[in-house]
Motif scaffolding. Structure first.
Motif, PDB file in Angstrom:
ATOM      1  N   HIS A 110      -1.093   6.602   0.855  1.00 44.00           N
ATOM      2  CA  HIS A 110      -2.464   5.857   1.423  1.00 44.00           C
ATOM      3  C   HIS A 110      -2.572   5.593   2.584  1.00 44.00           C
ATOM      4  O   HIS A 110      -3.515   5.592   3.561  1.00 44.00           O
ATOM      5  CB  HIS A 110      -2.712   4.772   0.310  1.00 44.00           C
ATOM      6  CG  HIS A 110      -3.476   5.088  -0.726  1.00 44.00           C
ATOM      7  ND1 HIS A 110      -4.585   5.807  -0.946  1.00 44.00           N
ATOM      8  CD2 HIS A 110      -3.197   4.895  -2.163  1.00 44.00           C
ATOM      9  CE1 HIS A 110      -4.789   6.074  -2.308  1.00 44.00           C
ATOM     10  NE2 HIS A 110      -3.942   5.480  -3.071  1.00 44.00           N
ATOM     11  N   GLN A 111      -1.535   5.140   3.228  1.00 41.52           N
ATOM     12  CA  GLN A 111      -1.093   4.549   4.649  1.00 41.52           C
ATOM     13  C   GLN A 111      -1.865   5.796   5.900  1.00 41.52           C
ATOM     14  O   GLN A 111      -2.493   5.752   6.415  1.00 41.52           O
ATOM     15  CB  GLN A 111       0.122   4.123   5.074  1.00 41.52           C
ATOM     16  CG  GLN A 111       0.141   2.660   4.178  1.00 41.52           C
ATOM     17  CD  GLN A 111       1.686   2.020   4.592  1.00 41.52           C
ATOM     18  OE1 GLN A 111       2.045   2.151   5.759  1.00 41.52           O
ATOM     19  NE2 GLN A 111       2.038   1.402   3.500  1.00 41.52           N
ATOM     20  N   VAL A 116       0.842  -1.380  -0.150  1.00 39.72           N
ATOM     21  CA  VAL A 116       0.012   0.032  -0.100  1.00 39.72           C
ATOM     22  C   VAL A 116       0.766   1.041   0.135  1.00 39.72           C
ATOM     23  O   VAL A 116       1.687   1.431   0.752  1.00 39.72           O
ATOM     24  CB  VAL A 116      -0.989  -0.098   1.492  1.00 39.72           C
ATOM     25  CG1 VAL A 116      -1.709   1.422   1.155  1.00 39.72           C
ATOM     26  CG2 VAL A 116      -1.894  -1.338   1.362  1.00 39.72           C
TER      27      VAL A 116
END
Length: 244
Positions: free
Chosen positions: A9-10, A5
């Motif tokens: 996005h994290q 990921v």
């Protein structure tokens, strides 16, 4: 195994969780970008990518020169059952206040004249009100009536008596139907000032003509609602026998 990921996005998910859990309250300002980047141990570019994701989702809003803030809650409304804005929102538990601004007589613009079936420039009565939900200005509304009706309506205490009650109880006029159009526009100067917004900000505009039992136009309402304070929803029911 290293996560696939993307880092931004994290970060977006971490901030999203904080917002939804109430750790960062609606209207609260986030730390500045440099501090956030340091806290997540990423570059400013990566942090900005995460903020762009949250901004597209409507969870945050950026104000030039002020910083990034958690978005305030929007009013969620089913437009297919859009009857009386203030009354309907009160019925679903919202704290709604109607604030009388002013009333006056003046010439009708071309749209108002057409909707009320009057000649352009004909004298009309205008009633301006501000709706607040939980103390926050949510809509600016101008109601136009033919001058003859306006003369009678103006005798009532419009600061405390809803227009529809004046029409029904004092004048014996019952509103039995309406035609409404909702469009996406930008806020004009007067509406923006009353709503505490920037002129030209995105908004919903509602144009509604309410008629009596004989289909005569009684009231033409023009309403402006800032785009960040209102959401339109629809309840859809599909016929299983029909395929797309």
């Amino acid at each position: 195994m290293k996560s696939r990921v993307p880092r931004y996005h994290q970060i977006a998910q971490a901030l999203r969780d904080r917002i939804r859990l109430g750790h960062i309250a609606p209207g609260e300002r986030l730390d500045n970008q440099r501090r956030l980047a340091q806290a997540f141990d990423v570059t400013l570019m990566t942090l900005r990518q995460a903020l762009e994701v949250l901004e597209r989702e409507g969870l945050i809003m950026r104000r030039h020169g002020l910083g990034t803030f958690v978005s305030l809650r929007s009013v969620d409304y089913d437009i297919l059952h859009f009857r009386a804005f203030a009354g309907d929102l009160s019925a679903i538990g919202e704290d709604v206040e109607t604030r009388f601004l002013r009333s006056h007589f003046g010439p009708a613009d071309s749209l108002t004249a057409r909707e009320l079936m009057r000649e352009p420039g004909a004298r009309v009565f205008a009633l301006e009100r501000l709706r607040l939900v939980d103390g926050r200005p949510t809509s600016f509304q101008v109601s136009y009536l033919p001058a003859a009706l306006g003369e009678e309506v103006a005798k009532a205490d419009l600061a405390v008596t809803p227009l529809r009650q004046v029409l029904s109880f004092k004048l014996g006029i019952e509103i039995t139907g309406a035609r409404e159009t909702v469009s996406a526009e930008t806020l004009p100067a007067r509406a923006a000032r009353e709503l505490g917004c920037t002129r030209g900000a995105p908004c919903f505009r509602s144009d509604r003509v309410s008629a009596d039992a004989e289909s005569r136009p009684i009231v033409y309402d023009r309403v402006f609602i800032p785009g960040d304070r209102f959401r339109i929803t629809r309840q859809l029911h599909y016929d299983r026998s029909v395929t797309a």
